[in-house]
Write a protein that holds these residues in place. Structure first.
Motif, short mmCIF file in Angstrom:
data_model
loop_
_atom_site.label_atom_id
_atom_site.label_comp_id
_atom_site.label_asym_id
_atom_site.label_seq_id
_atom_site.Cartn_x
_atom_site.Cartn_y
_atom_site.Cartn_z
N THR A 151 0.84 -1.20 0.00
CA THR A 151 0.00 0.00 0.00
C THR A 151 0.87 1.24 0.00
OG1 THR A 151 -1.73 -1.16 1.22
CG2 THR A 151 -1.86 1.25 1.16
N LEU A 152 0.65 2.12 -0.96
CA LEU A 152 1.38 3.38 -1.09
C LEU A 152 0.48 4.53 -0.70
CD1 LEU A 152 3.76 5.17 -2.23
CD2 LEU A 152 2.54 5.07 -4.44
N ASP A 153 0.95 5.37 0.24
CA ASP A 153 0.25 6.60 0.60
C ASP A 153 0.65 7.67 -0.40
OD1 ASP A 153 -0.42 9.14 1.77
OD2 ASP A 153 -0.62 8.14 3.71
N MET A 154 -0.30 8.11 -1.21
CA MET A 154 0.00 9.06 -2.27
C MET A 154 0.38 10.43 -1.74
SD MET A 154 -0.27 7.47 -5.21
CE MET A 154 -0.39 8.85 -6.37
N ARG A 155 0.04 10.74 -0.49
CA ARG A 155 0.38 12.05 0.08
C ARG A 155 1.80 12.08 0.62
NH1 ARG A 155 -4.80 12.04 3.87
NH2 ARG A 155 -3.95 9.93 4.05
N SER A 156 2.21 11.03 1.28
CA SER A 156 3.52 11.03 1.94
C SER A 156 4.56 10.17 1.24
CB SER A 156 3.37 10.53 3.38
OG SER A 156 2.98 9.16 3.39
N ARG B 100 -4.64 6.40 -1.66
CA ARG B 100 -3.90 5.17 -1.41
C ARG B 100 -3.97 4.25 -2.62
NH1 ARG B 100 -5.79 6.49 3.60
NH2 ARG B 100 -4.28 6.40 5.32
N LEU B 101 -2.83 3.67 -2.92
CA LEU B 101 -2.73 2.68 -3.99
C LEU B 101 -2.36 1.35 -3.36
CD1 LEU B 101 -2.40 1.58 -6.88
CD2 LEU B 101 -0.10 2.57 -6.90
N ALA B 102 -3.22 0.33 -3.50
CA ALA B 102 -2.97 -0.99 -2.93
C ALA B 102 -2.90 -2.01 -4.06
CB ALA B 102 -4.06 -1.37 -1.94
N THR B 103 -1.81 -2.75 -4.09
CA THR B 103 -1.63 -3.80 -5.08
C THR B 103 -1.25 -5.09 -4.36
OG1 THR B 103 0.67 -3.05 -5.37
CG2 THR B 103 -0.96 -2.28 -6.97
N VAL B 104 -1.64 -6.22 -4.94
CA VAL B 104 -1.36 -7.53 -4.34
C VAL B 104 -0.37 -8.27 -5.23
CG1 VAL B 104 -2.33 -9.75 -3.68
CG2 VAL B 104 -3.56 -7.64 -3.14
N HIS B 105 0.64 -8.86 -4.61
CA HIS B 105 1.71 -9.52 -5.36
C HIS B 105 1.99 -10.90 -4.76
CE1 HIS B 105 2.43 -5.57 -7.11
NE2 HIS B 105 2.36 -5.10 -5.87
N GLY B 106 2.43 -11.80 -5.61
CA GLY B 106 2.73 -13.15 -5.15
C GLY B 106 1.83 -14.15 -5.83
N PRO B 107 1.95 -15.41 -5.46
CA PRO B 107 1.17 -16.48 -6.10
C PRO B 107 -0.28 -16.48 -5.64
CG PRO B 107 2.52 -17.39 -4.35
CD PRO B 107 2.88 -15.94 -4.45
N ALA B 108 -1.12 -15.79 -6.38
CA ALA B 108 -2.54 -15.68 -6.00
C ALA B 108 -3.34 -16.91 -6.38
CB ALA B 108 -3.16 -14.45 -6.67
N TRP B 109 -2.74 -17.79 -7.18
CA TRP B 109 -3.43 -19.00 -7.64
C TRP B 109 -2.59 -20.21 -7.26
CZ3 TRP B 109 -8.11 -18.29 -10.26
CH2 TRP B 109 -8.37 -16.98 -10.66
N ARG B 110 -3.25 -21.36 -7.10
CA ARG B 110 -2.55 -22.60 -6.79
C ARG B 110 -2.81 -23.64 -7.87
NH1 ARG B 110 -4.32 -24.80 -1.22
NH2 ARG B 110 -6.38 -24.02 -1.90
N LEU B 111 -1.78 -24.45 -8.14
CA LEU B 111 -1.89 -25.51 -9.13
C LEU B 111 -1.25 -26.76 -8.55
CD1 LEU B 111 -2.39 -26.71 -11.95
CD2 LEU B 111 -0.23 -25.69 -12.68
N LEU B 112 -2.03 -27.84 -8.49
CA LEU B 112 -1.52 -29.14 -8.07
C LEU B 112 -1.41 -30.03 -9.29
CD1 LEU B 112 -0.76 -31.32 -5.99
CD2 LEU B 112 -3.22 -31.78 -5.71
N LEU B 113 -0.20 -30.53 -9.55
CA LEU B 113 0.06 -31.45 -10.65
C LEU B 113 0.29 -32.84 -10.06
CD1 LEU B 113 2.54 -29.30 -12.78
CD2 LEU B 113 0.07 -29.56 -13.11
N ILE B 114 -0.48 -33.81 -10.53
CA ILE B 114 -0.31 -35.19 -10.10
C ILE B 114 0.64 -35.86 -11.08
CG2 ILE B 114 -1.45 -37.34 -9.48
CD1 ILE B 114 -2.35 -34.91 -7.83
N GLY B 115 1.82 -36.24 -10.61
CA GLY B 115 2.82 -36.86 -11.47
C GLY B 115 3.99 -35.94 -11.71
N ALA B 116 5.21 -36.50 -11.62
CA ALA B 116 6.43 -35.70 -11.74
C ALA B 116 7.20 -36.02 -13.01
CB ALA B 116 7.32 -35.92 -10.51
N GLY B 117 6.49 -36.29 -14.09
CA GLY B 117 7.15 -36.58 -15.36
C GLY B 117 7.56 -35.34 -16.11
N GLN B 118 8.06 -35.55 -17.32
CA GLN B 118 8.54 -34.44 -18.14
C GLN B 118 7.44 -33.44 -18.47
OE1 GLN B 118 9.62 -35.31 -22.25
NE2 GLN B 118 11.45 -34.02 -22.08
#
Length: 331
Positions: free
Chosen positions: A129-134, A157-175
């Motif tokens: 969160t960025l305070d646009m005044r200060s 105020r400017l609020a942004t969200v960063h990071g892995p907002a989604w999850r992915l589960l993969l069954i199997g560790a192949g190529q």
């Protein structure tokens, strides 16, 4: 690989640490059509070097020209608009008379870049969160992410969200899983690969992916899928895939898919029905998973799977000849 936001922050942090002046531009409002969505960012160094983007290139060029010809922006956060007239919209590549407003902030020790990057490296979802005044910046961990709290700007105020907002589960560790993971990471997914088979995870080569050796159905239950999680089975082994799919189809997961031929996919649906998966739950299964692109190599198949995943995430209907099953039927 990592998401685009983190790449921007990492570049900006390097510049600030080296003693260079740098600024961060964020798309905070658009009218009409816009080449980049709200929250898109561009870091700009004093010599005109850039990381990230806020347009197709024309606005970036103008920001560099302003910096080099007029000097640095104000130390306090400010806003700048593009596309106020038809001529300007055309000049800056804003279609349909679009208009874009950018917030500009001077970066420094107060910007919290190192703390933010440390949290992102740990896989945390963070609100900045960025305070646009200060110009003050605050960071807070986000535990439950929704579309509503991903971005906000009220002029103060400017609020942004960063990071892995989604999850992915993969069954199997192949190529194939490796290629899917490589594509999913920069799209903002926290990727987990599950494979209880001996040795399959020993040579996993994609950094930034969580690897677990528990049974897939137990893994699904432990991860408690929500509307921001996808589960994709990629082993071709019914003993691993079916129970995991059965559990996933009973959750709010926005995407559940499995690789396989049309014949194997039909047989899988019959088996799932025996487990009590019927109606809308069974209809939600994407099998064969992917958008039909005509390819057969692991990278091409991975691309079709991630394209399917992206379309569903963005609520774009996928059907007809774009569907793998329908596409294969005419080839």
């Amino acid at each position: 690989m990592q998401d685009a936001d983190r790449e921007v922050f990492e570049a900006a942090a390097r510049w600030v640490a080296a003693g260079s002046s740098a600024w961060l531009y964020t798309v905070v409002r658009t009218w009409g059509s816009s080449p980049r969505p709200l929250g898109s960012m561009l870091a700009l160094r004093e010599d005109g070097r850039m990381a990230g983007s806020v347009s197709g290139g024309c606005i970036e060029d103008d920001l560099v020209d302003r910096l080099l010809s007029q000097g640095p922006p104000s130390m306090r956060p400010s806003t700048v608009e593009y596309g106020l007239s038809a001529d300007e919209a055309h000049r800056f590549g804003l279609p349909c008379g679009g208009t874009m407003r950018l917030a500009c902030e001077t970066l420094g020790a107060h910007s919290g870049l190192d703390s933010l990057l440390g949290s992102l490296c740990d896989g945390q979802l963070m609100r900045r969160t960025l305070d646009m005044r200060s110009g003050a910046v605050t960071l807070a961990r986000v535990h439950a992410h929704t579309d509503a709290d991903a971005f906000s700007f009220d002029g103060e105020r400017l609020a942004t969200v960063h990071g892995p907002a989604w999850r992915l589960l993969l069954i199997g560790a192949g190529q194939l899983s490796e290629y899917v993971a490589l594509m999913a990471l920069p799209l903002g997914y926290a990727v987990t690969v599950c494979d209880p088979r001996e040795h399959y995870l020993d040579d996993w080569r994609v950094p930034g992916v969580a690897c677990v050796r528990t049974m897939p159905d137990d893994t699904v239950l432990a991860m408690r899928p929500d509307a921001r999680m996808a589960v994709i089975a990629l082993t071709h082994d019914p003993k691993l895939d079916d129970l995991a799919l059965m559990e996933a189809l009973m959750t709010p997961a926005f995407f559940v898919g499995a690789i396989g031929s049309r014949r194997n996919s039909a047989a899988r649906r019959e088996r799932l029905q025996l487990f009590g998966v019927t109606g809308s739950a069974l209809d939600a299964l994407r099998a064969p998973v992917g958008i039909f692109l005509g390819g057969s190599t692991p990278p091409e198949i991975a691309l079709s799977i991630v394209a399917d995943l992206t379309a569903r995430r963005n609520r774009v209907p996928v059907g007809g000849l774009l569907d793998v099953e329908a596409g294969k039927a005419i080839v």
